[in-house]
Structure formats: C-alpha cells, structure tokens
Design an enzyme around this catalytic site. Structure first.
Site, PDB file in Angstrom:
ATOM      1  N   CYS A  72       1.458   2.473   3.413  1.00 56.46           N
ATOM      2  CA  CYS A  72       1.655   1.233   4.435  1.00 56.46           C
ATOM      3  C   CYS A  72       3.193   1.285   4.656  1.00 56.46           C
ATOM      4  CB  CYS A  72       1.245  -0.057   3.529  1.00 56.46           C
ATOM      5  SG  CYS A  72       1.867  -1.456   4.289  1.00 56.46           S
ATOM      6  N   GLY A  97       0.874  -1.223  -0.094  1.00 58.14           N
ATOM      7  CA  GLY A  97      -0.066  -0.126   0.040  1.00 58.14           C
ATOM      8  C   GLY A  97       0.811   1.370   0.051  1.00 58.14           C
TER       9      GLY A  97
HETATM   10  P1  5GP Z   1      -3.090   1.896  -2.227  1.00 51.72           P
HETATM   11  O1  5GP Z   1      -4.085   1.560  -3.291  1.00 51.72           O
HETATM   12  O2  5GP Z   1      -2.922   3.141  -1.436  1.00 51.72           O
HETATM   13  O3  5GP Z   1      -1.556   1.288  -2.476  1.00 51.72           O
HETATM   14  O4  5GP Z   1      -3.243   0.436  -0.946  1.00 51.72           O
HETATM   15  C1  5GP Z   1      -4.447   0.540  -0.269  1.00 51.72           C
HETATM   16  C2  5GP Z   1      -4.344  -0.309   0.704  1.00 51.72           C
HETATM   17  O5  5GP Z   1      -3.336  -0.075   1.675  1.00 51.72           O
HETATM   18  C3  5GP Z   1      -5.630  -0.630   1.539  1.00 51.72           C
HETATM   19  O6  5GP Z   1      -6.891  -1.065   0.970  1.00 51.72           O
HETATM   20  C4  5GP Z   1      -5.082  -1.495   2.768  1.00 51.72           C
HETATM   21  O7  5GP Z   1      -5.013  -2.887   2.519  1.00 51.72           O
HETATM   22  C5  5GP Z   1      -3.639  -0.999   2.912  1.00 51.72           C
HETATM   23  N1  5GP Z   1      -3.574   0.067   4.089  1.00 51.72           N
HETATM   24  C6  5GP Z   1      -4.301   1.021   4.294  1.00 51.72           C
HETATM   25  N2  5GP Z   1      -3.884   1.576   5.372  1.00 51.72           N
HETATM   26  C7  5GP Z   1      -2.918   0.671   6.016  1.00 51.72           C
HETATM   27  C8  5GP Z   1      -2.041   0.910   7.001  1.00 51.72           C
HETATM   28  O8  5GP Z   1      -1.968   1.881   7.929  1.00 51.72           O
HETATM   29  N3  5GP Z   1      -0.801   0.082   7.088  1.00 51.72           N
HETATM   30  C9  5GP Z   1      -1.037  -1.023   6.200  1.00 51.72           C
HETATM   31  N4  5GP Z   1      -0.051  -1.899   6.449  1.00 51.72           N
HETATM   32  N5  5GP Z   1      -1.687  -1.134   5.208  1.00 51.72           N
HETATM   33  C10 5GP Z   1      -2.666  -0.203   4.877  1.00 51.72           C
END
Ligand code: 5GP
Length: 346
Positions: free
Chosen positions: A186, A183
């Site tokens: 993340c 993410g």
């Molecule tokens: P993106 O599309 O922004 O790359 O990823 C979104 C995903 O990141 C979310 O659906 C969720 O699974 C993950 N995510 C969201 N917030 C957090 C966080 O605080 N920590 C972690 N490890 N993953 C997150």
C-alpha cells in the site's frame, strides 16, 4: 487545523509481556473462536484469520486450502460468474462457512454480487471493501446491502476510528474492516499522508465495536507471526493477511523466473498493475496507491499456516491463555525501542 498529541502505536512499538501460566504445552491452546454476529444472527466457529480480498491472495485455491484449517478467505471480486460456478461445484459442504464474496460500491459490483448470491444463496458472508470507508455513499451502500440481504454476515470497511465503526455498525455491518495505509503493498500514506498506526486503530475500533456487539477485523500491516498475536492482543476479533499469504502455490499472480529462481508477482489492488488488469488502466483523476513487487516463491501455503498458527499458540502459552478468546484480556503491551535481534539477518 488541530494536532492530536496522544501517542498512537504500531506493532513495532510494543511487545507482549509474558505472564505466569499453568499451561504446559501449546497443544492445550484452542485457536477456535465462536461469534454470533450483530445483525445477521449467524453463529460462526473457526480460526479468525482471513486471507485478504486481493487477486493475488484471496483466490479460490487459497479458500479451499485455508478452509481445511477453518481459516477464512475473502474471495477477491474479479472472478466471473462462470468461475464461481466451477468453484461452488468443486466444494466440500463445510467450506461454505469459510469464505466471503467481495464487492465494491459501484453498480456493476452490486449487480454481480446479486447474481452470485441469487444463484448460491448458501453463501453467508459479504465483504464490502473500499479504500476509504468514510464517504456517505459507502454508508448508504452498506445500508442498502443490509436491506437486500438481511441474513448475510456483512463485513465492511476500511476505517480506523471509533465513530466510523459505530456508524457502519448502525448502517447494518456486522464486522468492520480496520486499517488505512498499513498494507505491505500500500502506498496510501506516501501518496496522501493519511493513515493511522495499526495497533492503536485496533484498540480504539475494537472498543467502539464491542460496545455495540459488533466485531472488527484488523486489515493489513502484519509482517511476521508475532504481529498477528499483537493484533489479537489489542482486541481484534479477526486478523486479515495479504503479504504473509502471498507468493504461495495457492496465491494468484504471475510466476516469474529470475536467474533460475522462481518468484511470484504481488501487487496492491489500487496499483497500476491491478488497474491495468481489471479496469483498463489508471483513470486520469487518480494516482495509484499500491505497488507491485516480486517475492520469492514460497511453495504450498500449508507450511506458512502451520508456522503462524504455531506462533499464535505459543503466544497464548506465554501469557497463560488457554483459548484465543482470552488473549486480549491477558495481554499487557510494553513500549519498546527495539524488536528482534537482526545480527544474522540478510
Ligand atoms: P498486508 O497484509 O499485505 O500488510 O495488507 C493487506 C491489505 O492491504 C489488504 O487487505 C488491503 O486492505 C490493503 N491493500 C491491498 N492493496 C492495496 C492498495 O493497492 N492500496 C492500499 N492503500 N491498500 C491496499
């Protein structure tokens, strides 16, 4: 200790090879997919892209806008019952197929879920979301939820390996959320060293799920529209987006002004910002595994949606897929050392 030496790939490691095609225009491509789910026996038709269940992305406003494109929203779990009342009252009936209620595995979460679903039995989708889908407690929770709601479509995760996809499907989930650490906000890989390159996770988990009649949603790591195409090409049934949908009028989070420019706050659901907001701070025994960023305000989400749907249609024409369903079959990935030309990038 053991080392697995097989190559694992992320989106940045591949491109999709073009193929001879009889399609003459992007307008000939259908992005709709129809799925009948493993346990709930519900049939769904739509564009299988999902807004993430983050309070800066999976908002009621986002759900209403995306549903117009038959795109799905996993509504974040922090809305009150009163806010749900208002949302449901304001909905056109067709929107009901395009969102899920999210829950964690704690007691207060499952009580709130029951209240929402008892009051609004027309809601069809549940998203059970934990950072680490490998615990026995999580599997038990999925099992109990399936018993309580035999007719709901249950999406559960996150995991990144085939054996856990199978276990969760056996426990009663219909769609498995795949992704640990990719993410945009993340920091799990930084804080824990745990993770799995997202494209390989998709390929391996899709194989496991499809063998049992289940589906997967690739969750996290899409930075540009081409990554969405690669996720579908790898076998994802759905693709979930956080960062790509953040920063819009429909996204949650504070709007801030810096030197006369508008920015929106975007943060991980395990970030200090989120924990301060929702659970009164970071508990002593844990570290935050998410970050907080400010992104330039991007206006209504409509333009962004047109942009990535257009990109996806174009991918389909490059490989001769008249339907999104055919994309995986028509995808040949090539290993690459470079992606796009950045000579004019800021
Ligand atoms: P993106 O599309 O922004 O790359 O990823 C979104 C995903 O990141 C979310 O659906 C969720 O699974 C993950 N995510 C969201 N917030 C957090 C966080 O605080 N920590 C972690 N490890 N993953 C997150």
């Amino acid at each position: 200790m053991r080392i697995e030496t097989g190559l694992k790939l992320g989106f940045k490691d591949v491109m999709i090879r073009p193929k001879r095609s009889t399609l003459s225009s992007r307008s000939q491509v259908s992005l709709d997919r129809t799925f009948t789910f493993l346990h709930s026996n519900h049939t769904w038709t739509g564009v299988p892209i999902m807004a993430a269940n983050m309070d800066t992305v999976g908002t009621f406003e986002m759900a209403k806008t995306l549903a117009k494109h038959k795109i799905f929203t996993a509504i974040h779990k922090h809305y009150s019952l009163e806010e749900w009342d208002e949302f449901i009252a304001s909905l056109p009936p067709e929107t009901i197929d395009y969102f899920a209620v999210s829950t964690g595995t704690g007691n207060p979460d499952s009580i709130k879920l029951a209240k929402i679903l008892n009051k609004y039995p027309q809601i069809k989708f549940i998203c059970i979301d934990v950072a680490n889908g490998y615990s026995e407690h999580f599997v038990d929770f999925v099992q109990q939820t399936r018993k309580k709601y035999p007719n709901k479509v249950i999406m559960a995760g996150n995991v990144v390996t085939g054996e856990m996809v199978e276990e969760l499907l056996l426990a009663g989930a219909d769609i498995i959320k795949v992704g640990i650490g990719p993410g945009s906000v993340c920091t799990t890989r930084v804080k824990t060293g745990v993770g799995y390159p997202q494209l390989s996770a998709i390929i391996e988990c899709a194989d496991a799920a499809h063998g049992m009649g289940g589906q997967i949603v690739s969750d996290g790591g899409c930075k540009i529209p081409g990554d969405i195409a690669k996720a579908f090409g790898g076998g994802a049934d759905f693709v979930m987006l956080g960062g790509m949908l953040a920063g819009h009028a429909e996204s949650g989070g504070e709007t801030i002004e810096i030197n006369g420019e508008k920015y929106k706050q975007f943060y991980g659901m395990s970030s200090e910002t989120a924990m301060n907001k929702h659970v009164g701070g970071v508990a002593e025994y844990r570290a935050s595994e998410g970050k907080t960023v400010e992104i330039p305000y991007r206006g209504p989400v409509e333009n962004t949606v047109q942009d990535f749907l257009g990109g996806l249609r174009s991918t389909c024409t490059y490989v001769g897929a008249s339907k999104l369903k055919e994309l995986t079959k028509r995808t040949t990935f090539i290993r690459v050392q470079e992606q796009h030309n950045q000579v004019f990038s800021k």
